[in-house]
Write an enzyme that holds these catalytic residues in place. Structure first.
Site, PDB file in Angstrom:
ATOM      1  N   CYS A 115       0.888  -1.165   0.000  1.00 61.51           N
ATOM      2  CA  CYS A 115       0.000   0.000   0.000  1.00 61.51           C
ATOM      3  C   CYS A 115       0.920   1.207   0.000  1.00 61.51           C
ATOM      4  O   CYS A 115       1.489   1.549   1.028  1.00 61.51           O
ATOM      5  CB  CYS A 115      -0.902   0.008   1.232  1.00 61.51           C
ATOM      6  SG  CYS A 115      -1.870   1.544   1.336  1.00 61.51           S
ATOM      7  N   CYS A 118      -0.522   4.407   2.267  1.00 59.62           N
ATOM      8  CA  CYS A 118      -0.583   4.389   3.736  1.00 59.62           C
ATOM      9  C   CYS A 118      -0.254   2.986   4.243  1.00 59.62           C
ATOM     10  O   CYS A 118       0.895   2.589   4.187  1.00 59.62           O
ATOM     11  CB  CYS A 118      -1.941   4.854   4.236  1.00 59.62           C
ATOM     12  SG  CYS A 118      -3.351   4.161   3.361  1.00 59.62           S
ATOM     13  N   SER A 119      -1.236   2.239   4.718  1.00 58.01           N
ATOM     14  CA  SER A 119      -0.948   0.908   5.255  1.00 58.01           C
ATOM     15  C   SER A 119      -2.160  -0.005   5.099  1.00 58.01           C
ATOM     16  O   SER A 119      -2.444  -0.802   5.979  1.00 58.01           O
ATOM     17  CB  SER A 119      -0.550   1.015   6.722  1.00 58.01           C
ATOM     18  OG  SER A 119      -1.569   1.681   7.450  1.00 58.01           O
ATOM     19  N   CYS A 120      -2.905   0.123   3.993  1.00 59.52           N
ATOM     20  CA  CYS A 120      -4.098  -0.696   3.779  1.00 59.52           C
ATOM     21  C   CYS A 120      -3.704  -2.176   3.754  1.00 59.52           C
ATOM     22  O   CYS A 120      -2.714  -2.564   3.125  1.00 59.52           O
ATOM     23  CB  CYS A 120      -4.800  -0.304   2.489  1.00 59.52           C
ATOM     24  SG  CYS A 120      -5.521   1.331   2.601  1.00 59.52           S
TER      25      CYS A 120
END
Lengths: 206, 94
Positions: A115, A118-120
């Protein structure tokens, strides 16, 4: 004139700083708000504990359970690739945050999940992502030089295998379906589940 | 009815939208192939500012050659990247 909203607005020589740079203010505000809500009895500590427990419940073995089923049942494997969320629900796992897309590794194709924004991550199935998945280093380099990143994780992918990187930038969440070890279809369920690691589900291991 | 079908050639726009967007710079202006239609979703550019009543927008997954993304890419020539792009960030490829 350069737009503030163009790639040129970012100086490529600016050093990258890992971590929640500048986020201390918001962490402090969150803590202050939480204390106020407790004091005013609008929230109890048990409410917060319950939410944290729910966030911490999902883990790698939940995703491994789907893989274990797909390794033993070709019809389930097809359904898992066709509609990940529906196939997960068949086994009792409700994907809450987005649609689950399952991408299958083959001898000709290796999948890697990232991702960049961000941090999906499919958190309602696999829990919280590993620390390195959130790092700016991984997020940038997993798309820019993914084969070098894989090599650093100990996976030397042959040139003949296509590497496909999946950027989870919007409304889908991704999980890799690793290839079944020889004879795994005949193994007991617990053994199949134990053979699946988090690195395999992200694609940083084969 | 989605505007694009799997296999269609598209180009990713650069909308210069300020604020919260989901289309990273590194894929803008790139030519891509529609891999699948993902469904219609509310626009994150509205949701980020609390607007939960905006229209839903078609979302696609697109397929891009790594060699096209990075002229100095050192991996295999058949390596690819897939990413989700909302309809208003796509043009048909000329």
């Amino acid at each position: 004139m350069k737009s503030r909203f163009s790639a040129d607005a970012v100086d490529p020589n600016t050093p990258v700083i890992e971590g929640h740079h500048g986020a201390d203010y918001y962490a402090l505000m969150t803590e202050a708000l939480h204390k106020l809500l407790l004091e005013k009895r609008l929230l109890s500590q048990a409410d917060t504990d319950r939410v944290i427990a729910a966030l911490e419940a999902p883990n790698t073995t939940w995703g491994a359970r789907l893989v274990a089923e797909a390794w033993a049942d070709p019809a389930y494997r097809e359904r898992l690739i066709e509609d990940g969320s529906a196939a997960a629900l068949e086994l009792g796992f409700r994907i809450k945050e987005a649609k689950l897309v399952v991408v299958a590794n083959t001898p000709a194709l290796h999948n890697l999940i990232t991702c960049t924004l961000c941090s999906c991550y499919p958190r309602s199935l696999l829990g919280q992502p590993p620390w390195w998945y959130i790092s700016k280093n991984y997020r940038a380099r997993s798309v820019r030089e993914p084969r070098r990143v894989l090599a650093e994780f100990g996976l030397d992918l042959p040139e003949t295998t296509e590497l496909r990187v999946h950027d989870s930038n919007a409304d889908m969440r991704y999980m890799v379906l690793p290839m079944a070890p020889e004879g795994a279809g005949q193994w007991p369920l617990e053994q199949r589940i134990a053979a699946v690691t988090r690195h395999m589900l992200i694609g940083t291991a084969a | 009815m989605p505007r694009f079908a799997p296999g269609d050639a598209v180009r990713i726009r650069d909308n210069h939208t300020p604020g919260h967007v989901r289309i990273p710079f590194f894929v803008r202006h790139q030519q891509a192939i529609i891999e699948r239609y993902c469904g219609a979703f509310r626009n994150p550019e509205d949701l980020a500012y609390g607007d939960r009543h905006g229209p839903t927008i078609d979302l696609y997954r697109v397929h891009i050659a790594q060699a096209a993304l990075w002229p100095d890419y050192t991996g295999a020539a058949h390596d690819t990247l897939e990413i989700e792009v909302y309809d208003h960030w796509l043009d048909p490829a000329a």
